[in-house]
Design a protein around this motif. Structure first.
Motif, PDB file in Angstrom:
ATOM      1  N   ASN A 127       0.646  -1.079  -0.089  1.00  0.00           N
ATOM      2  CA  ASN A 127      -0.003  -0.083  -0.056  1.00  0.00           C
ATOM      3  C   ASN A 127       0.942   1.207  -0.006  1.00  0.00           C
ATOM      4  OD1 ASN A 127      -1.540   2.164   1.970  1.00  0.00           O
ATOM      5  ND2 ASN A 127      -2.812   1.350   0.437  1.00  0.00           N
ATOM      6  N   ILE A 128       1.965   1.257   0.681  1.00  0.00           N
ATOM      7  CA  ILE A 128       2.800   2.403   0.757  1.00  0.00           C
ATOM      8  C   ILE A 128       3.478   2.573  -0.339  1.00  0.00           C
ATOM      9  CG2 ILE A 128       4.971   3.464   1.809  1.00  0.00           C
ATOM     10  CD1 ILE A 128       4.208   2.000   4.382  1.00  0.00           C
ATOM     11  N   VAL A 129       3.857   1.591  -1.103  1.00  0.00           N
ATOM     12  CA  VAL A 129       4.716   1.790  -2.379  1.00  0.00           C
ATOM     13  C   VAL A 129       3.690   2.212  -3.379  1.00  0.00           C
ATOM     14  CG1 VAL A 129       5.838   0.425  -4.457  1.00  0.00           C
ATOM     15  CG2 VAL A 129       6.355  -0.019  -2.143  1.00  0.00           C
ATOM     16  N   GLU A 130       2.449   1.760  -3.677  1.00  0.00           N
ATOM     17  CA  GLU A 130       1.507   2.381  -4.563  1.00  0.00           C
ATOM     18  C   GLU A 130       1.257   3.667  -3.994  1.00  0.00           C
ATOM     19  OE1 GLU A 130      -1.318  -1.959  -4.989  1.00  0.00           O
ATOM     20  OE2 GLU A 130      -1.761  -0.539  -3.496  1.00  0.00           O
ATOM     21  N   GLU A 131       0.989   4.240  -2.874  1.00  0.00           N
ATOM     22  CA  GLU A 131       0.633   5.711  -2.516  1.00  0.00           C
ATOM     23  C   GLU A 131       1.734   6.290  -3.158  1.00  0.00           C
ATOM     24  OE1 GLU A 131       0.482   6.300   1.648  1.00  0.00           O
ATOM     25  OE2 GLU A 131      -1.486   5.267   1.640  1.00  0.00           O
ATOM     26  N   MET A 132       3.184   6.118  -2.921  1.00  0.00           N
ATOM     27  CA  MET A 132       4.229   6.755  -3.457  1.00  0.00           C
ATOM     28  C   MET A 132       4.565   6.913  -4.749  1.00  0.00           C
ATOM     29  SD  MET A 132       5.495   8.034  -0.602  1.00  0.00           S
ATOM     30  CE  MET A 132       6.897   8.786  -1.069  1.00  0.00           C
ATOM     31  N   ALA A 133       4.068   5.803  -5.392  1.00  0.00           N
ATOM     32  CA  ALA A 133       4.178   5.687  -6.916  1.00  0.00           C
ATOM     33  C   ALA A 133       3.119   6.581  -7.879  1.00  0.00           C
ATOM     34  CB  ALA A 133       3.891   4.309  -7.506  1.00  0.00           C
ATOM     35  N   ILE A 134       1.961   6.487  -7.352  1.00  0.00           N
ATOM     36  CA  ILE A 134       0.927   7.407  -7.596  1.00  0.00           C
ATOM     37  C   ILE A 134       1.119   8.782  -7.307  1.00  0.00           C
ATOM     38  CG2 ILE A 134      -1.687   8.101  -7.404  1.00  0.00           C
ATOM     39  CD1 ILE A 134      -2.367   4.901  -6.858  1.00  0.00           C
ATOM     40  N   ALA A 135       1.635   9.000  -6.177  1.00  0.00           N
ATOM     41  CA  ALA A 135       1.691  10.512  -5.805  1.00  0.00           C
ATOM     42  C   ALA A 135       3.018  11.068  -7.130  1.00  0.00           C
ATOM     43  CB  ALA A 135       2.238  10.532  -4.459  1.00  0.00           C
ATOM     44  N   SER A 136       3.967  10.128  -7.147  1.00  0.00           N
ATOM     45  CA  SER A 136       5.247  10.796  -7.905  1.00  0.00           C
ATOM     46  C   SER A 136       5.098  10.668  -9.391  1.00  0.00           C
ATOM     47  CB  SER A 136       6.389   9.873  -7.622  1.00  0.00           C
ATOM     48  OG  SER A 136       6.273   8.635  -7.972  1.00  0.00           O
ATOM     49  N   GLY A 137       3.630   9.716 -10.088  1.00  0.00           N
ATOM     50  CA  GLY A 137       3.541   9.783 -11.249  1.00  0.00           C
ATOM     51  C   GLY A 137       4.372   8.673 -11.903  1.00  0.00           C
ATOM     52  N   MET A 138       4.797   7.738 -11.189  1.00  0.00           N
ATOM     53  CA  MET A 138       5.536   6.511 -11.631  1.00  0.00           C
ATOM     54  C   MET A 138       4.704   5.242 -11.765  1.00  0.00           C
ATOM     55  SD  MET A 138       8.947   6.817  -9.614  1.00  0.00           S
ATOM     56  CE  MET A 138       9.869   8.227  -9.382  1.00  0.00           C
ATOM     57  N   PRO A 139       5.107   4.341 -12.411  1.00  0.00           N
ATOM     58  CA  PRO A 139       4.495   3.277 -12.756  1.00  0.00           C
ATOM     59  C   PRO A 139       4.558   2.367 -11.324  1.00  0.00           C
ATOM     60  CG  PRO A 139       6.219   3.135 -14.226  1.00  0.00           C
ATOM     61  CD  PRO A 139       6.056   4.371 -13.620  1.00  0.00           C
TER      62      PRO A 139
END
Length: 607
Positions: free
Chosen positions: A99-111
């Motif tokens: 969940n944390i990795v998904e949050e950070m990825a979406i926030a940064s615009g990365m896959p």
């Protein structure tokens, strides 16, 4: 220094690595050649042969390792003993890290990068890959079980900083280079441990003169192995020197970025304290202070370390004096349960582009809202390769096009068609702003598809978007981003200037201008605004008929040759075109972020 400058600087640092590598190889070659020169009275043939053999061994080993690592982040993670975390996780701690990795990825615009678990009780993590599209995050079992959510988020933010700063590509190259200059030591160890003793054992069984000669050969092999092991020690020295030269300052930068991302110094600070066995901070100060000078012996011990001393990192993160940090050996687990007008202002879009993939606190909060708005049904579906395809089909299908449903019903099995219909109802209720994040979230699952399955998926996706004879901006964005996430990483350095690729840039700007208005005059004005902002003056807007999906794809491939600071100029020009009418739709926002994604310049979510 922003994201784009960091990327260009990372590419320049590669030259430093190459220089140090050449210097190290020359020194090692000299260490090998000089003793042989003395023993052969400087026979040129023997000396040159020894030098050439040494160079060949190091060169072949380096190229071989780099070739092995072309697979990207997953190859590195598996080489380190990591196991891919299955989507959804099997325990509460695994679900939390995902969940944390998904949050950070979406926030940064990365896959969303796949997560690999290393079965180790220490607290550690890494990011590996050539580009954001093939990046992975690796964490130890101790990391996900001994850190609370804030601390774990700080660690993951640190790793995302390495991704956004271009450090991963340098790290992979370092693996190959260091292996190459240490391979002589590995060869020496093999000779001492296996080859020499084997020859001695074989010769001991024979009492003839040949047996005695074999014993001499065995001893010579062992001595030569010891000599190579010594050369390997020198290689290790240079390897650590190269790591220290390019790594230590980047760790300070990643720590600072993690604090910037989370606005929570106690998160990464607490993680560092647990790694170092240091008493948790009870009275944090707001003013940063200078770190005390370290003793000479401590400085020598840390001189060639790839990471700065833990105390120094904590002091910088928490803004305290390093001498005030106390050790505490009692570390315990701290796991806790855990297309209308968009409303995006011009300043928000401009700030997000300039910020690059640097995550801001507001973007992290926005990503949480997006995740909660997607719904469990879709989230569960996009975490499995089989059902992730169906979610993406549901997103791209136009509800007013029965021909698309006909195509799907013919190409999907009865079970797939049934699941697709259920997913469609949930996708219809999902906000448009969640479409790109869903693609990013689906990336890890889609990468698990076989080559033939990916081919079938791409073929069916192409049939769907071409079924109505018109490909709009969203469809182009949708397909392009998916293909970018699934394509092999681009390993070439990018140094071109925008002026050399003016035709490609002009075509993309024209596409944005035409689809932002129904009036050609307005399109020309919007195009002119963008072209002039990046110094592409006196360019006539290309005809709308030239803005085909094939031409746009070719243009974007050419624009990937731009150096990163030039990519920033181009993205800002795209922003000027989009905001010319003073309205930014959700689709326009998606297009801007997608163009950034295609250029390996992830743009954070617009707040």
């Amino acid at each position: 220094m922003n994201f784009y400058e960091h990327q260009d600087r990372a590419q320049r640092r590669t030259k430093v690595i190459v220089f140090l590598f050449i210097l190290a190889v020359l020194c090692i070659t000299a260490i090998v050649a000089i003793p042989i020169g003395f023993t052969t009275e400087w026979d040129p043939v023997a000396t040159v042969a020894a030098s050439v053999i040494c160079l060949l061994i190091v060169g072949i080993a380096t190229l071989s390792k780099l070739s092995q690592l072309r697979g990207g982040g997953s190859t590195v993670a598996e080489m380190m003993g990591g196991t891919l975390l299955q989507q959804g996780g099997s325990s509460q701690t695994e679900k939390r890290i995902q969940n944390i990795v998904e949050e950070m990825a979406i926030a940064s615009g990365m896959p969303v990068p796949p997560v690999y678990i290393l079965e180790d009780e220490t607290i550690n993590a890494f990011a590996a890959g050539w580009t954001p599209s093939d990046a992975v995050i690796g964490v130890t079992r101790g990391c996900i079980e001994k850190l609370n959510r804030d601390e774990l988020q700080g660690v993951i933010a640190h790793e995302f900083s390495h991704i956004s700063h271009g450090d991963m590509r340098i790290n992979i190259r370092l693996i190959g280079i260091i292996f190459g200059i240490m391979v002589l030591g590995i060869t020496g160890w093999i000779l001492v441990r296996f080859v020499g003793p084997m020859i001695l054992r074989t010769s001991s069984r024979s009492r003839s003169k040949e047996g005695a000669g074999g014993a001499g050969i065995g001893l010579a092999v062992i001595l030569f192995g010891l000599f190579l092991a010594f050369c390997g020690f020198i290689g290790t020295f240079f390897g650590r020197l190269i790591q220290a030269a390019v790594s230590r300052q980047r760790e300070f930068l990643a720590d600072a970025s993690a604090v910037q991302f989370t606005r929570n110094p106690s998160g990464i600070g607490g993680a560092l304290r647990k790694i170092g066995g240091i008493t948790p901070l009870t009275t944090p100060t707001s003013d940063a202070s200078q770190c005390n000078h370290m003793f000479f012996s401590q400085a020598m011990n840390a001189m060639f370390a790839s990471h700065p001393p833990i105390k120094e990192r904590i002091a910088r993160v928490e803004g305290i004096d390093a001498s005030d940090i106390e050790h505490n050996e009692n570390i315990t687990s701290t796991v806790v349960g855990d297309s209308l007008v968009s409303g995006f202002s011009e300043s928000v879009v401009l700030d997000s582009i300039k910020n690059g993939s640097g995550v801001r606190e507001i973007a992290v909060a926005k990503s949480r809202d997006v995740l909660s708005g997607i719904g469990d049904v879709i989230l569960d579906a996009i975490r499995e390769p089989w059902s992730a395809r169906l979610v993406l089909f549901a997103i791209v299908v136009d509800r007013g096009q029965p021909k698309q449903d006909e195509i799907l019903s013919k190409n999907l099995s009865k079970n797939e068609w049934s699941v697709y219909k259920k997913i469609t109802a949930h996708v219809s209720n999902t906000n448009e702003s969640a479409r790109l994040p869903i693609i990013d979230l689906a990336a890890p699952a889609l990468k698990q598809l076989s080559k033939s399955q990916l081919g079938e998926f791409n073929t069916l996706l192409t049939l769907l978007i071409k079924s109505d004879g018109v490909i709009d901006r969203f469809e182009w964005v949708f397909v392009s981003v998916i293909q970018k996430h699934l394509a092999p990483p681009n390993l070439k350095n990018s140094r071109a200037k925008l002026s050399l690729l003016r035709d490609s840039a002009s075509l993309v700007l024209a596409m944005l201008a035409y689809y932002g208005t129904t009036e050609r005059k307005d399109a020309e004005l919007a195009y002119k605004s963008g072209a002039e902002s990046c110094s592409l003056k006196q360019l006539k807007i290309p005809e709308m008929s030239s803005c085909t999906i094939e031409n746009l794809n070719n243009a974007m491939k050419k624009l990937q040759k731009l150096r990163f600071t030039e990519r920033e100029r181009f993205l800002l020009a795209c922003e000027r075109v989009v905001v010319h009418d003073e309205q930014i739709t959700t689709t326009e926002a998606e297009v801007i972020r997608a163009i950034g994604d295609l250029l390996d310049c992830p743009i954070p979510m617009f707040g």
